[in-house]
Scaffold this motif. Structure first.
Motif, mmCIF file in Angstrom:
data_model
loop_
_atom_site.group_PDB
_atom_site.id
_atom_site.type_symbol
_atom_site.label_atom_id
_atom_site.label_comp_id
_atom_site.label_asym_id
_atom_site.label_seq_id
_atom_site.Cartn_x
_atom_site.Cartn_y
_atom_site.Cartn_z
ATOM 1 N N MET A 58 -0.568 3.210 -1.694
ATOM 2 C CA MET A 58 0.638 2.863 -2.451
ATOM 3 C C MET A 58 1.183 4.081 -3.187
ATOM 4 S SD MET A 58 -0.138 -0.935 -3.976
ATOM 5 C CE MET A 58 1.545 -1.220 -4.491
ATOM 6 N N SER A 59 2.490 4.203 -3.181
ATOM 7 C CA SER A 59 3.151 5.256 -3.946
ATOM 8 C C SER A 59 3.137 4.866 -5.426
ATOM 9 C CB SER A 59 4.597 5.422 -3.481
ATOM 10 O OG SER A 59 5.357 4.259 -3.818
ATOM 11 N N LEU A 60 3.354 5.847 -6.275
ATOM 12 C CA LEU A 60 3.398 5.550 -7.718
ATOM 13 C C LEU A 60 4.520 4.565 -8.029
ATOM 14 C CD1 LEU A 60 2.719 9.049 -9.331
ATOM 15 C CD2 LEU A 60 1.101 7.189 -8.865
ATOM 16 N N GLU A 61 5.653 4.698 -7.349
ATOM 17 C CA GLU A 61 6.775 3.786 -7.575
ATOM 18 C C GLU A 61 6.382 2.352 -7.226
ATOM 19 O OE1 GLU A 61 7.004 6.627 -5.723
ATOM 20 O OE2 GLU A 61 8.076 7.852 -7.185
ATOM 21 N N HIS A 62 5.667 2.189 -6.100
ATOM 22 C CA HIS A 62 5.235 0.847 -5.711
ATOM 23 C C HIS A 62 4.156 0.319 -6.641
ATOM 24 C CE1 HIS A 62 6.882 1.057 -1.351
ATOM 25 N NE2 HIS A 62 7.737 0.512 -2.175
ATOM 26 N N ILE A 63 3.331 1.202 -7.174
ATOM 27 C CA ILE A 63 2.317 0.751 -8.133
ATOM 28 C C ILE A 63 2.997 0.242 -9.402
ATOM 29 C CG2 ILE A 63 0.334 1.439 -9.556
ATOM 30 C CD1 ILE A 63 -0.384 3.433 -7.282
ATOM 31 N N ILE A 64 4.025 0.950 -9.843
ATOM 32 C CA ILE A 64 4.789 0.478 -11.011
ATOM 33 C C ILE A 64 5.373 -0.892 -10.709
ATOM 34 C CG2 ILE A 64 6.872 0.874 -12.397
ATOM 35 C CD1 ILE A 64 6.243 3.923 -12.131
ATOM 36 N N ASP A 65 5.988 -1.045 -9.526
ATOM 37 C CA ASP A 65 6.550 -2.348 -9.132
ATOM 38 C C ASP A 65 5.463 -3.416 -9.103
ATOM 39 O OD1 ASP A 65 9.002 -1.096 -8.819
ATOM 40 O OD2 ASP A 65 8.874 -0.993 -6.625
ATOM 41 N N TYR A 66 4.307 -3.068 -8.528
ATOM 42 C CA TYR A 66 3.195 -4.000 -8.422
ATOM 43 C C TYR A 66 2.787 -4.493 -9.818
ATOM 44 C CZ TYR A 66 -1.391 -5.868 -7.180
ATOM 45 O OH TYR A 66 -2.472 -6.687 -7.012
ATOM 46 N N ILE A 67 2.639 -3.567 -10.743
ATOM 47 C CA ILE A 67 2.201 -3.928 -12.100
ATOM 48 C C ILE A 67 3.258 -4.786 -12.793
ATOM 49 C CG2 ILE A 67 1.667 -2.984 -14.392
ATOM 50 C CD1 ILE A 67 0.266 -0.634 -12.826
ATOM 51 N N GLN A 68 4.534 -4.423 -12.628
ATOM 52 C CA GLN A 68 5.602 -5.224 -13.227
ATOM 53 C C GLN A 68 5.602 -6.646 -12.658
ATOM 54 O OE1 GLN A 68 7.354 -4.315 -15.901
ATOM 55 N NE2 GLN A 68 6.154 -2.436 -15.817
ATOM 56 N N LEU A 69 5.399 -6.743 -11.346
ATOM 57 C CA LEU A 69 5.336 -8.072 -10.722
ATOM 58 C C LEU A 69 4.125 -8.845 -11.232
ATOM 59 C CD1 LEU A 69 6.289 -7.112 -7.059
ATOM 60 C CD2 LEU A 69 7.595 -8.629 -8.576
ATOM 61 N N ALA A 70 2.989 -8.167 -11.356
ATOM 62 C CA ALA A 70 1.769 -8.832 -11.825
ATOM 63 C C ALA A 70 1.956 -9.401 -13.233
ATOM 64 C CB ALA A 70 0.593 -7.860 -11.790
ATOM 65 N N LYS A 71 2.735 -8.725 -14.044
ATOM 66 C CA LYS A 71 3.002 -9.209 -15.407
ATOM 67 C C LYS A 71 3.753 -10.539 -15.389
ATOM 68 C CE LYS A 71 3.117 -4.680 -17.668
ATOM 69 N NZ LYS A 71 3.981 -3.682 -18.326
ATOM 70 N N LYS A 72 4.442 -10.818 -14.284
ATOM 71 C CA LYS A 72 5.214 -12.059 -14.158
ATOM 72 C C LYS A 72 4.361 -13.232 -13.696
ATOM 73 C CE LYS A 72 9.517 -9.625 -13.258
ATOM 74 N NZ LYS A 72 10.582 -9.356 -12.301
ATOM 75 N N GLY A 73 3.123 -12.951 -13.296
ATOM 76 C CA GLY A 73 2.209 -14.034 -12.972
ATOM 77 C C GLY A 73 2.054 -14.310 -11.488
ATOM 78 N N ASP A 74 1.395 -15.438 -11.217
ATOM 79 C CA ASP A 74 1.028 -15.815 -9.856
ATOM 80 C C ASP A 74 2.221 -16.008 -8.922
ATOM 81 O OD1 ASP A 74 -1.646 -15.710 -10.487
ATOM 82 O OD2 ASP A 74 -1.839 -17.865 -10.850
ATOM 83 N N ALA A 75 3.359 -16.301 -9.458
ATOM 84 C CA ALA A 75 4.539 -16.532 -8.616
ATOM 85 C C ALA A 75 4.925 -15.284 -7.821
ATOM 86 C CB ALA A 75 5.723 -16.993 -9.465
ATOM 87 N N THR A 76 4.429 -14.123 -8.232
ATOM 88 C CA THR A 76 4.776 -12.867 -7.551
ATOM 89 C C THR A 76 3.655 -12.369 -6.635
ATOM 90 O OG1 THR A 76 3.906 -11.453 -9.320
ATOM 91 C CG2 THR A 76 6.212 -12.183 -9.530
ATOM 92 N N ALA A 77 2.647 -13.196 -6.420
ATOM 93 C CA ALA A 77 1.491 -12.771 -5.618
ATOM 94 C C ALA A 77 1.918 -12.321 -4.218
ATOM 95 C CB ALA A 77 0.455 -13.883 -5.542
ATOM 96 N N GLN A 78 2.816 -13.060 -3.578
ATOM 97 C CA GLN A 78 3.239 -12.688 -2.229
ATOM 98 C C GLN A 78 4.009 -11.376 -2.234
ATOM 99 O OE1 GLN A 78 2.267 -14.198 0.704
ATOM 100 N NE2 GLN A 78 3.135 -12.313 1.537
ATOM 101 N N GLU A 79 4.838 -11.163 -3.248
ATOM 102 C CA GLU A 79 5.575 -9.897 -3.348
ATOM 103 C C GLU A 79 4.610 -8.723 -3.503
ATOM 104 O OE1 GLU A 79 9.459 -10.006 -5.744
ATOM 105 O OE2 GLU A 79 8.401 -11.846 -6.366
ATOM 106 N N ARG A 80 3.561 -8.923 -4.290
ATOM 107 C CA ARG A 80 2.554 -7.871 -4.475
ATOM 108 C C ARG A 80 1.803 -7.614 -3.177
ATOM 109 N NH1 ARG A 80 -0.748 -10.284 -8.879
ATOM 110 N NH2 ARG A 80 0.665 -12.038 -8.829
ATOM 111 N N LYS A 81 1.491 -8.680 -2.482
ATOM 112 C CA LYS A 81 0.818 -8.533 -1.191
ATOM 113 C C LYS A 81 1.726 -7.795 -0.205
ATOM 114 C CE LYS A 81 -1.891 -11.216 2.077
ATOM 115 N NZ LYS A 81 -2.373 -12.550 2.460
ATOM 116 N N ASN A 82 3.023 -8.069 -0.270
ATOM 117 C CA ASN A 82 3.982 -7.370 0.598
ATOM 118 C C ASN A 82 4.000 -5.870 0.311
ATOM 119 O OD1 ASN A 82 4.654 -9.824 1.757
ATOM 120 N ND2 ASN A 82 6.565 -10.056 0.633
#
Length: 135
Positions: A58-82
């Motif tokens: 993962m790029s740093l930009e995607h890691i930032i996105d991943y962490i931001q999505l994770a803060k939103k909870g389980d509803a973003t699990a698929q986006e994080r997996k993507n």
């Protein structure tokens, strides 16, 4: 812990740790009265988590996105997996490109005397002729 201690513990440079904080990859680090960063084990764990995501491609930009999505909870699990799947696909493409480079290197090694060596001499001789004419 000081930044030097955390850097040693996580095998990261102090510059990288400051950069991660500056770009928002790490949460803001508390500071003491003198303005010196004071890390605790939470930050060590957070840094190691970042390293784990980075190691998966993962790029740093995607890691930032991943962490931001994770803060939103389980509803973003698929986006994080993507995001992880996208990083994997990028790695596969890099591997395929490297395989092509290896195949070219193999070809050049196997055919060195008949292909690359004559081309090298032809190129160098052409330069020598151009230099002689220019003088």
């Amino acid at each position: 812990m000081t930044i030097r201690e955390v850097a040693a513990k996580t095998n990261m440079s102090t510059d990288t740790l400051r950069y991660y904080e500056r770009i928002g990859l790490l949460p803001p680090v508390p500071r003491n009265a003198a303005g010196i960063r004071t890390y605790d084990e939470y930050f060590v764990d957070f840094i190691n988590f970042i390293k784990k995501l980075k190691a998966s491609g993962m790029s740093l930009e995607h890691i930032i996105d991943y962490i931001q999505l994770a803060k939103k909870g389980d509803a973003t699990a698929q986006e994080r997996k993507n995001l992880l799947a996208e990083a994997r696909e990028t790695l596969v493409q890099k591997i395929n490109n490297l395989q092509l480079v290896v195949e070219l290197a193999d070809y050049q090694l196997c055919n060195y005397e008949h292909v690359l060596q004559p081309e090298t001499y032809a190129l160098l001789n052409r330069k020598a002729v151009r230099t002689a004419i220019a003088v």
